[in-house]
Design a protein around this motif. Structure first.
Motif, mmCIF file in Angstrom:
data_model
loop_
_atom_site.group_PDB
_atom_site.id
_atom_site.type_symbol
_atom_site.label_atom_id
_atom_site.label_comp_id
_atom_site.label_asym_id
_atom_site.label_seq_id
_atom_site.Cartn_x
_atom_site.Cartn_y
_atom_site.Cartn_z
ATOM 1 N N GLU A 198 9.499 -10.871 -10.511
ATOM 2 C CA GLU A 198 8.711 -11.162 -11.707
ATOM 3 C C GLU A 198 8.784 -10.030 -12.730
ATOM 4 O OE1 GLU A 198 4.630 -13.372 -11.980
ATOM 5 O OE2 GLU A 198 4.205 -11.239 -11.680
ATOM 6 N N VAL A 199 8.828 -8.776 -12.239
ATOM 7 C CA VAL A 199 8.910 -7.616 -13.129
ATOM 8 C C VAL A 199 10.368 -7.446 -13.534
ATOM 9 C CG1 VAL A 199 8.473 -5.140 -13.364
ATOM 10 C CG2 VAL A 199 6.942 -6.564 -11.966
ATOM 11 N N LYS A 200 10.672 -7.648 -14.801
ATOM 12 C CA LYS A 200 12.056 -7.685 -15.254
ATOM 13 C C LYS A 200 12.625 -6.311 -15.583
ATOM 14 C CE LYS A 200 12.213 -12.146 -14.869
ATOM 15 N NZ LYS A 200 12.989 -12.756 -13.764
ATOM 16 N N GLU A 201 11.779 -5.300 -15.779
ATOM 17 C CA GLU A 201 12.254 -3.951 -16.041
ATOM 18 C C GLU A 201 11.513 -2.983 -15.121
ATOM 19 O OE1 GLU A 201 12.483 -2.719 -20.140
ATOM 20 O OE2 GLU A 201 12.717 -4.785 -20.839
ATOM 21 N N PHE A 202 12.265 -2.209 -14.341
ATOM 22 C CA PHE A 202 11.635 -1.287 -13.398
ATOM 23 C C PHE A 202 12.614 -0.182 -13.027
ATOM 24 C CE2 PHE A 202 13.500 -4.858 -11.125
ATOM 25 C CZ PHE A 202 14.272 -4.264 -10.146
ATOM 26 N N SER A 203 12.071 0.912 -12.508
ATOM 27 C CA SER A 203 12.913 2.026 -12.060
ATOM 28 C C SER A 203 12.556 2.461 -10.640
ATOM 29 C CB SER A 203 12.791 3.214 -13.019
ATOM 30 O OG SER A 203 11.450 3.652 -13.082
ATOM 31 N N LYS A 204 11.573 1.827 -10.045
ATOM 32 C CA LYS A 204 11.239 2.115 -8.657
ATOM 33 C C LYS A 204 10.716 0.858 -7.972
ATOM 34 C CE LYS A 204 8.210 5.318 -9.521
ATOM 35 N NZ LYS A 204 7.150 6.369 -9.383
ATOM 36 N N ILE A 205 10.995 0.759 -6.697
ATOM 37 C CA ILE A 205 10.478 -0.335 -5.876
ATOM 38 C C ILE A 205 9.573 0.285 -4.818
ATOM 39 C CG2 ILE A 205 11.045 -2.259 -4.349
ATOM 40 C CD1 ILE A 205 13.784 -2.392 -5.649
ATOM 41 N N ILE A 206 8.340 -0.167 -4.773
ATOM 42 C CA ILE A 206 7.365 0.335 -3.810
ATOM 43 C C ILE A 206 7.056 -0.781 -2.814
ATOM 44 C CG2 ILE A 206 5.043 1.268 -3.474
ATOM 45 C CD1 ILE A 206 5.219 2.389 -6.312
ATOM 46 N N LEU A 207 7.173 -0.457 -1.527
ATOM 47 C CA LEU A 207 6.912 -1.421 -0.466
ATOM 48 C C LEU A 207 5.777 -0.912 0.408
ATOM 49 C CD1 LEU A 207 10.262 -0.983 -0.826
ATOM 50 C CD2 LEU A 207 10.272 -2.980 0.673
ATOM 51 N N GLU A 208 4.927 -1.823 0.849
ATOM 52 C CA GLU A 208 3.831 -1.476 1.752
ATOM 53 C C GLU A 208 3.778 -2.486 2.888
ATOM 54 O OE1 GLU A 208 0.224 -1.294 -0.497
ATOM 55 O OE2 GLU A 208 0.796 0.550 -1.551
ATOM 56 N N ILE A 209 3.606 -1.983 4.104
ATOM 57 C CA ILE A 209 3.479 -2.841 5.285
ATOM 58 C C ILE A 209 2.029 -2.776 5.748
ATOM 59 C CG2 ILE A 209 4.322 -3.335 7.604
ATOM 60 C CD1 ILE A 209 6.826 -1.676 6.873
ATOM 61 N N ARG A 210 1.324 -3.879 5.646
ATOM 62 C CA ARG A 210 -0.099 -3.911 5.975
ATOM 63 C C ARG A 210 -0.377 -5.002 7.005
ATOM 64 N NH1 ARG A 210 -3.588 -1.184 2.367
ATOM 65 N NH2 ARG A 210 -2.491 -0.205 0.614
ATOM 66 N N ASN A 211 -1.378 -4.747 7.860
ATOM 67 C CA ASN A 211 -1.731 -5.722 8.880
ATOM 68 C C ASN A 211 -2.600 -6.834 8.299
ATOM 69 O OD1 ASN A 211 -4.357 -4.678 8.696
ATOM 70 N ND2 ASN A 211 -4.089 -3.351 10.485
ATOM 71 N N MET A 212 -3.072 -7.715 9.151
ATOM 72 C CA MET A 212 -3.838 -8.874 8.689
ATOM 73 C C MET A 212 -5.186 -8.483 8.090
ATOM 74 S SD MET A 212 -1.639 -11.180 9.335
ATOM 75 C CE MET A 212 -2.480 -12.750 9.172
ATOM 76 N N ASP A 213 -5.657 -7.275 8.383
ATOM 77 C CA ASP A 213 -6.911 -6.780 7.816
ATOM 78 C C ASP A 213 -6.696 -6.010 6.526
ATOM 79 O OD1 ASP A 213 -8.480 -7.799 9.931
ATOM 80 O OD2 ASP A 213 -7.977 -6.072 11.178
ATOM 81 N N GLY A 214 -5.451 -5.924 6.059
ATOM 82 C CA GLY A 214 -5.151 -5.211 4.827
ATOM 83 C C GLY A 214 -4.948 -3.721 4.995
ATOM 84 N N GLU A 215 -4.932 -3.238 6.249
ATOM 85 C CA GLU A 215 -4.737 -1.811 6.496
ATOM 86 C C GLU A 215 -3.251 -1.519 6.730
ATOM 87 O OE1 GLU A 215 -7.229 0.278 6.333
ATOM 88 O OE2 GLU A 215 -8.759 -1.282 6.106
ATOM 89 N N PHE A 216 -2.827 -0.297 6.372
ATOM 90 C CA PHE A 216 -1.458 0.095 6.662
ATOM 91 C C PHE A 216 -1.205 0.033 8.169
ATOM 92 C CE2 PHE A 216 -1.755 2.434 2.535
ATOM 93 C CZ PHE A 216 -0.646 1.868 1.915
ATOM 94 N N VAL A 217 -0.042 -0.476 8.562
ATOM 95 C CA VAL A 217 0.326 -0.481 9.975
ATOM 96 C C VAL A 217 0.534 0.970 10.419
ATOM 97 C CG1 VAL A 217 2.068 -1.177 11.665
ATOM 98 C CG2 VAL A 217 1.364 -2.772 9.851
ATOM 99 N N PRO A 218 -0.146 1.410 11.477
ATOM 100 C CA PRO A 218 -0.081 2.823 11.887
ATOM 101 C C PRO A 218 1.157 3.153 12.721
ATOM 102 C CG PRO A 218 -1.618 1.655 13.291
ATOM 103 C CD PRO A 218 -1.127 0.647 12.280
ATOM 104 N N PHE A 219 2.290 3.293 12.048
ATOM 105 C CA PHE A 219 3.524 3.637 12.743
ATOM 106 C C PHE A 219 3.509 5.102 13.179
ATOM 107 C CE2 PHE A 219 5.182 0.224 9.844
ATOM 108 C CZ PHE A 219 5.539 -0.679 10.831
ATOM 109 N N GLU A 220 4.303 5.409 14.201
ATOM 110 C CA GLU A 220 4.500 6.790 14.633
ATOM 111 C C GLU A 220 5.035 7.593 13.441
ATOM 112 O OE1 GLU A 220 5.579 10.359 16.043
ATOM 113 O OE2 GLU A 220 7.244 9.046 15.522
ATOM 114 N N PRO A 221 4.361 8.672 13.040
ATOM 115 C CA PRO A 221 4.674 9.322 11.763
ATOM 116 C C PRO A 221 6.007 10.048 11.700
ATOM 117 C CG PRO A 221 2.970 10.541 12.944
ATOM 118 C CD PRO A 221 3.184 9.265 13.700
ATOM 119 N N LYS A 222 6.622 10.359 12.831
ATOM 120 C CA LYS A 222 7.847 11.152 12.807
ATOM 121 C C LYS A 222 9.118 10.307 12.766
ATOM 122 C CE LYS A 222 5.841 15.142 15.195
ATOM 123 N NZ LYS A 222 5.931 16.050 16.370
ATOM 124 N N ILE A 223 8.981 8.990 12.879
ATOM 125 C CA ILE A 223 10.154 8.108 12.871
ATOM 126 C C ILE A 223 10.160 7.308 11.569
ATOM 127 C CG2 ILE A 223 11.317 6.193 14.027
ATOM 128 C CD1 ILE A 223 10.143 7.140 16.635
#
Length: 234
Positions: A198-223
């Protein structure tokens, strides 16, 4: 690649300025991620009452990946053993005994009341325990192997069109099957679902992985979490 602000569930790709003049879709084709910390800051406190104080007490279990119900219950038991109880005799110390009988887990409570419902129930719901546990009470639950489970999550991307999730407009690219097994996991989408950009002009893509409660999925931080995206003219 994940790790934006130290969070492996948040990814950012910096690009030269992009301008899209035609209808183009975006899809995820694969995801690689580290193990999920199923015990994290949202559920690692065990709260309980004891007879010598009216205050709610707590012990904390280490954050990390736990493979089964038995592994979590043993960590809770060890937290009580490690706790320093001031002016309390050995006989009066709160204790949780855990016994594994094949696929069934038996736990018995001593010298306390474990608070397992309402606001304190996040951890215990995960373990299959819904009733508060008091002194001399024993509970038997199935020893669930968490490593076999998949948990759904949403992948949000800042440039795709909005869609309704739980009655709210959100820029969701796809649902993700997040593996709860130990170590690393890889999943490939054999039939990518292309969502209009939908955004036709951009210079960065931001992605977020969130669980069903809207919280960030707590992945192991070093991987590092690695996601592959593909575009296609619609």
């Amino acid at each position: 690649v994940g790790g934006l602000n130290g969070n492996q569930a948040k990814l950012q790709t910096q690009l030269k300025p992009v301008k899209i003049e035609k209808d183009v879709g975006l899809a995820i084709t694969s995801i690689f991620h580290g193990e999920v910390y199923n015990i994290n800051n949202s559920n690692n406190k065990v709260r309980f009452n004891v007879s010598w104080t009216e205050e709610i007490c707590s012990v904390t279990i280490p954050i990390g990946h736990y493979s089964s119900t038995a592994a979590v219950m043993r960590a809770i038991s060890e937290s009580f053993q490690r706790h320093v109880w001031a002016d309390v005799s050995e006989f009066e110390k709160p204790r949780l005994d855990v016994f594994l009988r094949k696929e069934l887990l038996q736990a018995s409570v001593h010298n306390m009341k474990l608070l397992t419902t309402d606001m304190y129930g996040v951890l215990w719901t995960m373990l299959g325990i819904g009733d508060e546990l008091e002194t001399a009470k024993q509970v038997t639950v199935q020893n669930t192997n968490f490593d076999l489970n998949l948990e759904p999550a949403f992948l949000y991307v800042n440039i795709v069109e909005n869609s309704y999730i739980n009655g709210r407009l959100s820029r969701v690219l796809n649902m993700l099957p997040i593996s709860l097994k130990a170590h690393c996991s890889y999943y490939e989408f054999t039939q990518p679902n292309f969502v209009p950009i939908e955004v036709k002009e951009f210079s960065k893509i931001i992605l977020e992985i969130r669980n069903m409660d809207g919280e960030f999925v707590p992945f192991e931080p070093k991987i590092k979490t690695i996601i592959t995206l593909q575009t296609k003219q619609l």
